[in-house]
Write a protein that holds these residues in place. Structure first.
Motif, PDB file in Angstrom:
ATOM      1  N   SER A   1       0.834  -1.191   0.000  1.00  0.00           N
ATOM      2  CA  SER A   1       0.000   0.000   0.000  1.00  0.00           C
ATOM      3  C   SER A   1       0.873   1.248   0.000  1.00  0.00           C
ATOM      4  CB  SER A   1      -0.896  -0.014   1.241  1.00  0.00           C
ATOM      5  OG  SER A   1      -1.797   1.052   1.204  1.00  0.00           O
ATOM      6  N   PHE A   2       0.681   2.090  -1.027  1.00  0.00           N
ATOM      7  CA  PHE A   2       1.318   3.401  -1.076  1.00  0.00           C
ATOM      8  C   PHE A   2       0.361   4.381  -0.421  1.00  0.00           C
ATOM      9  CE2 PHE A   2       3.129   1.165  -4.693  1.00  0.00           C
ATOM     10  CZ  PHE A   2       4.471   1.529  -4.672  1.00  0.00           C
ATOM     11  N   LEU A   3       0.835   5.146   0.555  1.00  0.00           N
ATOM     12  CA  LEU A   3      -0.011   6.117   1.262  1.00  0.00           C
ATOM     13  C   LEU A   3       0.640   7.492   1.229  1.00  0.00           C
ATOM     14  CD1 LEU A   3      -0.878   4.020   4.446  1.00  0.00           C
ATOM     15  CD2 LEU A   3      -2.371   4.478   2.503  1.00  0.00           C
ATOM     16  N   GLY A   4      -0.180   8.515   1.073  1.00  0.00           N
ATOM     17  CA  GLY A   4       0.335   9.874   1.088  1.00  0.00           C
ATOM     18  C   GLY A   4      -0.778  10.887   1.061  1.00  0.00           C
ATOM     19  N   LYS A   5      -0.411  12.128   1.295  1.00  0.00           N
ATOM     20  CA  LYS A   5      -1.368  13.232   1.282  1.00  0.00           C
ATOM     21  C   LYS A   5      -1.257  13.930  -0.068  1.00  0.00           C
ATOM     22  CE  LYS A   5      -2.667  17.244   4.040  1.00  0.00           C
ATOM     23  NZ  LYS A   5      -2.269  18.087   5.175  1.00  0.00           N
ATOM     24  N   GLY A   6      -2.397  14.216  -0.675  1.00  0.00           N
ATOM     25  CA  GLY A   6      -2.385  14.850  -1.980  1.00  0.00           C
ATOM     26  C   GLY A   6      -3.693  15.533  -2.270  1.00  0.00           C
ATOM     27  N   GLU A   7      -4.007  15.623  -3.544  1.00  0.00           N
ATOM     28  CA  GLU A   7      -5.242  16.266  -3.982  1.00  0.00           C
ATOM     29  C   GLU A   7      -5.864  15.423  -5.083  1.00  0.00           C
ATOM     30  OE1 GLU A   7      -5.849  20.259  -6.314  1.00  0.00           O
ATOM     31  OE2 GLU A   7      -5.347  20.703  -4.218  1.00  0.00           O
ATOM     32  N   ILE A   8      -7.155  15.141  -4.958  1.00  0.00           N
ATOM     33  CA  ILE A   8      -7.895  14.408  -5.973  1.00  0.00           C
ATOM     34  C   ILE A   8      -9.162  15.187  -6.260  1.00  0.00           C
ATOM     35  CG2 ILE A   8      -9.151  12.282  -6.509  1.00  0.00           C
ATOM     36  CD1 ILE A   8      -7.149  10.754  -4.883  1.00  0.00           C
ATOM     37  N   ASN A   9      -9.422  15.419  -7.541  1.00  0.00           N
ATOM     38  CA  ASN A   9     -10.595  16.199  -7.960  1.00  0.00           C
ATOM     39  C   ASN A   9     -10.636  17.562  -7.262  1.00  0.00           C
ATOM     40  OD1 ASN A   9     -11.403  14.019  -9.570  1.00  0.00           O
ATOM     41  ND2 ASN A   9     -12.464  13.088  -7.833  1.00  0.00           N
ATOM     42  N   GLN A  10      -9.487  18.205  -7.172  1.00  0.00           N
ATOM     43  CA  GLN A  10      -9.329  19.522  -6.547  1.00  0.00           C
ATOM     44  C   GLN A  10      -9.728  19.537  -5.065  1.00  0.00           C
ATOM     45  OE1 GLN A  10     -11.148  19.503  -9.766  1.00  0.00           O
ATOM     46  NE2 GLN A  10      -9.060  19.514 -10.557  1.00  0.00           N
ATOM     47  N   ARG A  11      -9.643  18.380  -4.415  1.00  0.00           N
ATOM     48  CA  ARG A  11      -9.949  18.290  -2.979  1.00  0.00           C
ATOM     49  C   ARG A  11      -8.764  17.676  -2.247  1.00  0.00           C
ATOM     50  NH1 ARG A  11     -15.428  15.006  -2.464  1.00  0.00           N
ATOM     51  NH2 ARG A  11     -15.104  15.498  -0.269  1.00  0.00           N
ATOM     52  N   PRO A  12      -8.393  18.212  -1.062  1.00  0.00           N
ATOM     53  CA  PRO A  12      -7.305  17.599  -0.290  1.00  0.00           C
ATOM     54  C   PRO A  12      -7.725  16.213   0.170  1.00  0.00           C
ATOM     55  CG  PRO A  12      -8.422  19.272   1.012  1.00  0.00           C
ATOM     56  CD  PRO A  12      -9.012  19.341  -0.365  1.00  0.00           C
ATOM     57  N   ALA A  13      -6.775  15.263   0.077  1.00  0.00           N
ATOM     58  CA  ALA A  13      -7.129  13.880   0.396  1.00  0.00           C
ATOM     59  C   ALA A  13      -5.922  13.089   0.878  1.00  0.00           C
ATOM     60  CB  ALA A  13      -7.712  13.200  -0.843  1.00  0.00           C
ATOM     61  N   LEU A  14      -6.199  12.052   1.658  1.00  0.00           N
ATOM     62  CA  LEU A  14      -5.224  11.018   1.927  1.00  0.00           C
ATOM     63  C   LEU A  14      -5.415   9.998   0.815  1.00  0.00           C
ATOM     64  CD1 LEU A  14      -5.665  10.578   5.781  1.00  0.00           C
ATOM     65  CD2 LEU A  14      -3.897  11.858   4.566  1.00  0.00           C
ATOM     66  N   VAL A  15      -4.346   9.678   0.111  1.00  0.00           N
ATOM     67  CA  VAL A  15      -4.405   8.815  -1.057  1.00  0.00           C
ATOM     68  C   VAL A  15      -3.836   7.450  -0.697  1.00  0.00           C
ATOM     69  CG1 VAL A  15      -3.584   8.526  -3.425  1.00  0.00           C
ATOM     70  CG2 VAL A  15      -4.171  10.803  -2.576  1.00  0.00           C
ATOM     71  N   GLN A  16      -4.506   6.401  -1.173  1.00  0.00           N
ATOM     72  CA  GLN A  16      -4.034   5.033  -0.961  1.00  0.00           C
ATOM     73  C   GLN A  16      -4.054   4.297  -2.293  1.00  0.00           C
ATOM     74  OE1 GLN A  16      -6.540   2.312   1.296  1.00  0.00           O
ATOM     75  NE2 GLN A  16      -4.715   1.322   2.095  1.00  0.00           N
ATOM     76  N   LEU A  17      -2.907   3.738  -2.665  1.00  0.00           N
ATOM     77  CA  LEU A  17      -2.790   2.879  -3.840  1.00  0.00           C
ATOM     78  C   LEU A  17      -2.469   1.487  -3.317  1.00  0.00           C
ATOM     79  CD1 LEU A  17      -0.591   5.287  -5.993  1.00  0.00           C
ATOM     80  CD2 LEU A  17      -3.077   5.028  -6.068  1.00  0.00           C
ATOM     81  N   GLN A  18      -3.464   0.620  -3.275  1.00  0.00           N
ATOM     82  CA  GLN A  18      -3.363  -0.699  -2.643  1.00  0.00           C
ATOM     83  C   GLN A  18      -3.190  -1.781  -3.701  1.00  0.00           C
ATOM     84  OE1 GLN A  18      -3.645  -1.350   0.759  1.00  0.00           O
ATOM     85  NE2 GLN A  18      -3.412  -3.547   0.464  1.00  0.00           N
TER      86      GLN A  18
END
Length: 170
Positions: free
Chosen positions: A102-119
């Motif tokens: 699982s890759f985890l990080g803080k970013g932006e998705i659809n112009q919204r701040p988000a915690l991102v997870q690539l599992q």
């Protein structure tokens, strides 16, 4: 007493890179959308410090998309490009738990701040549990939302090509 596999441990890219290396077939789907067939090419650099993933044309956009993961000290830099929207750069941390990554990080998705997870979860077959592929789920927990859950953005199956399917027919 707790099992060691119950805890996720921070790992470096070299631990995961060569497991994903190769050519994959499968499908990709966003929530509430019909799955589309995709081909995914994955290349691991010789030093296992770079992982390149190319998802074929038609998975989300008319262009292919490229994911470049690069080990940088204690984190992994992701550069994402799809030829349609602006390229994205994001710092991630890689964790392993019971064979899943699982890759985890803080970013932006659809112009919204988000915690991102690539599992990446292994797809196994048979009693000997040989990995036949991976289920790649891209999720986000929006920081402007009171929910505690991650929302699935998209999932992609990465399945090994069968020997028969890769043989030309006469």
């Amino acid at each position: 007493m707790y099992s060691a596999s119950a805890y996720a441990g921070k790992v470096t890219l070299d631990r995961f890179c060569s497991q994903l290396d190769g050519e994959w077939q499968g499908s990709a789907a966003n929530p509430n959308a019909m799955p589309k067939k995709v081909s995914t090419s994955v290349m691991c650099s010789a030093d296992k410090q770079n992982l390149f993933i190319s998802v074929s044309r038609g998975s989300r956009f008319s262009n292919s998309e490229t994911w470049w993961f690069r080990q940088q000290h204690d984190h992994i830099l992701l550069l994402y490009a799809n030829g349609v929207s602006d390229d994205v750069s994001q710092a991630l941390t890689l964790y392993e738990q019971a064979g899943s990554y699982s890759f985890l990080g803080k970013g932006e998705i659809n112009q919204r701040p988000a915690l991102v997870q690539l599992q990446f979860d292994p797809i196994t077959e048979g009693a000997d549990a040989l990995t036949q592929g991976w289920q790649w789920q891209q999720s986000a927990h929006y920081l402007d939302d009171d929910s505690e859950n991650y929302q699935v953005i998209r999932a992609i199956s990465l399945l090994k090509q069968s020997v028969e399917a890769s043989q030309p027919t006469e």
